[in-house]
Design a protein around this motif. Structure first.
Motif, PDB file in Angstrom:
ATOM      1  N   GLN A  19      53.679  21.440  -4.495  1.00 52.57           N
ATOM      2  CA  GLN A  19      53.281  22.207  -3.316  1.00 52.57           C
ATOM      3  C   GLN A  19      54.057  23.499  -3.135  1.00 52.57           C
ATOM      4  O   GLN A  19      53.516  24.471  -2.624  1.00 52.57           O
ATOM      5  CB  GLN A  19      53.412  21.331  -2.069  1.00 52.57           C
ATOM      6  CG  GLN A  19      52.445  20.173  -2.127  1.00 52.57           C
ATOM      7  CD  GLN A  19      52.361  19.402  -0.845  1.00 52.57           C
ATOM      8  OE1 GLN A  19      52.771  19.862   0.216  1.00 52.57           O
ATOM      9  NE2 GLN A  19      51.799  18.217  -0.920  1.00 52.57           N
ATOM     10  N   ASN A  58      46.557  30.693   0.444  1.00 48.13           N
ATOM     11  CA  ASN A  58      45.526  29.653   0.537  1.00 48.13           C
ATOM     12  C   ASN A  58      46.101  28.274   0.215  1.00 48.13           C
ATOM     13  O   ASN A  58      45.795  27.294   0.898  1.00 48.13           O
ATOM     14  CB  ASN A  58      44.350  29.963  -0.393  1.00 48.13           C
ATOM     15  CG  ASN A  58      43.478  31.084   0.133  1.00 48.13           C
ATOM     16  OD1 ASN A  58      43.474  31.384   1.326  1.00 48.13           O
ATOM     17  ND2 ASN A  58      42.751  31.727  -0.762  1.00 48.13           N
ATOM     18  N   LYS A  59      46.953  28.196  -0.806  1.00 44.50           N
ATOM     19  CA  LYS A  59      47.560  26.905  -1.165  1.00 44.50           C
ATOM     20  C   LYS A  59      48.519  26.424  -0.088  1.00 44.50           C
ATOM     21  O   LYS A  59      48.587  25.231   0.200  1.00 44.50           O
ATOM     22  CB  LYS A  59      48.258  27.022  -2.512  1.00 44.50           C
ATOM     23  CG  LYS A  59      47.271  27.006  -3.667  1.00 44.50           C
ATOM     24  CD  LYS A  59      47.952  26.954  -5.004  1.00 44.50           C
ATOM     25  CE  LYS A  59      46.908  26.743  -6.076  1.00 44.50           C
ATOM     26  NZ  LYS A  59      46.871  27.747  -7.097  1.00 44.50           N
ATOM     27  N   GLU A  62      46.304  25.082   2.566  1.00 47.70           N
ATOM     28  CA  GLU A  62      45.704  23.843   2.052  1.00 47.70           C
ATOM     29  C   GLU A  62      46.697  22.677   2.084  1.00 47.70           C
ATOM     30  O   GLU A  62      46.331  21.537   2.393  1.00 47.70           O
ATOM     31  CB  GLU A  62      45.280  24.106   0.595  1.00 47.70           C
ATOM     32  CG  GLU A  62      44.332  23.169  -0.037  1.00 47.70           C
ATOM     33  CD  GLU A  62      43.996  23.680  -1.443  1.00 47.70           C
ATOM     34  OE1 GLU A  62      44.401  23.004  -2.403  1.00 47.70           O
ATOM     35  OE2 GLU A  62      43.349  24.738  -1.560  1.00 47.70           O
ATOM     36  N   ASN A  63      47.968  22.961   1.793  1.00 43.36           N
ATOM     37  CA  ASN A  63      49.000  21.929   1.767  1.00 43.36           C
ATOM     38  C   ASN A  63      49.646  21.696   3.128  1.00 43.36           C
ATOM     39  O   ASN A  63      50.591  20.919   3.239  1.00 43.36           O
ATOM     40  CB  ASN A  63      50.076  22.279   0.736  1.00 43.36           C
ATOM     41  CG  ASN A  63      49.576  22.152  -0.686  1.00 43.36           C
ATOM     42  OD1 ASN A  63      48.775  21.278  -0.990  1.00 43.36           O
ATOM     43  ND2 ASN A  63      50.020  23.027  -1.556  1.00 43.36           N
TER      44      ASN A  63
END
Length: 155
Positions: A19, A58-59, A62-63
């Protein structure tokens, strides 16, 4: 070639690296902790390419490490804010800061002195302690599986 993922490893460190284990990701979190909120803030402070910045933001969303907040008229603009999960990365970043101060910069002079803005005091060196407050090193730890068996017994 993409970076390696650790999806199959049953290890909290490996899953955390999935992550936040990219250097841009931690620099974005660092800047968010310093007050950056807009895409342009992160772009300006890191110099990261816009496509990579978009991907990392975005990650992070998302996480669950950052959240997007709509600002302006009918969400014409978005800002990124740390979630509780993102704020919990603070000790990791401070440990990295202190490690770099000691082992990268050493006596050559620190690029930045970090201190408690409320008191002006320097931060105490990061350490790991048991619940009694005694410092613990990697030589002192062991692990148990969910059934209470030590790692050496589990199998």
């Amino acid at each position: 070639m993409g970076r390696k993922r650790f999806d199959e490893m049953s290890c909290a460190i490996a899953q955390t690296l999935n992550q936040v284990g990219d250097w841009w990701t931690l620099l974005i979190v660092r800047d968010a902790m310093k007050g950056a909120r807009r895409f342009s803030d992160f772009h300006e402070s890191t110099g990261i390419a816009k496509n990579i910045l978009t991907d990392r933001l975005n990650k992070l969303v998302e996480n669950g490490i950052m959240a997007r907040e709509e600002v302006g008229v009918r969400g014409q603009r978005q800002e990124y804010v740390l979630t509780e999960r993102g704020e919990a990365l603070f000790p990791i970043l401070m440990a990295m800061q202190q490690w770099g101060d000691k082992w990268v910069y050493g006596d050559d002079g620190l690029p930045l002195e970090v201190y408690d803005a409320r008191t002006g005091e320097q931060l105490a060196p990061m350490s790991v302690a048991n619940q009694s407050g005694e410092e613990v090193t990697h030589r002192d730890i062991a692990g148990r599986d969910p059934r209470g068996r030590s790692i050496r017994e589990a199998g």
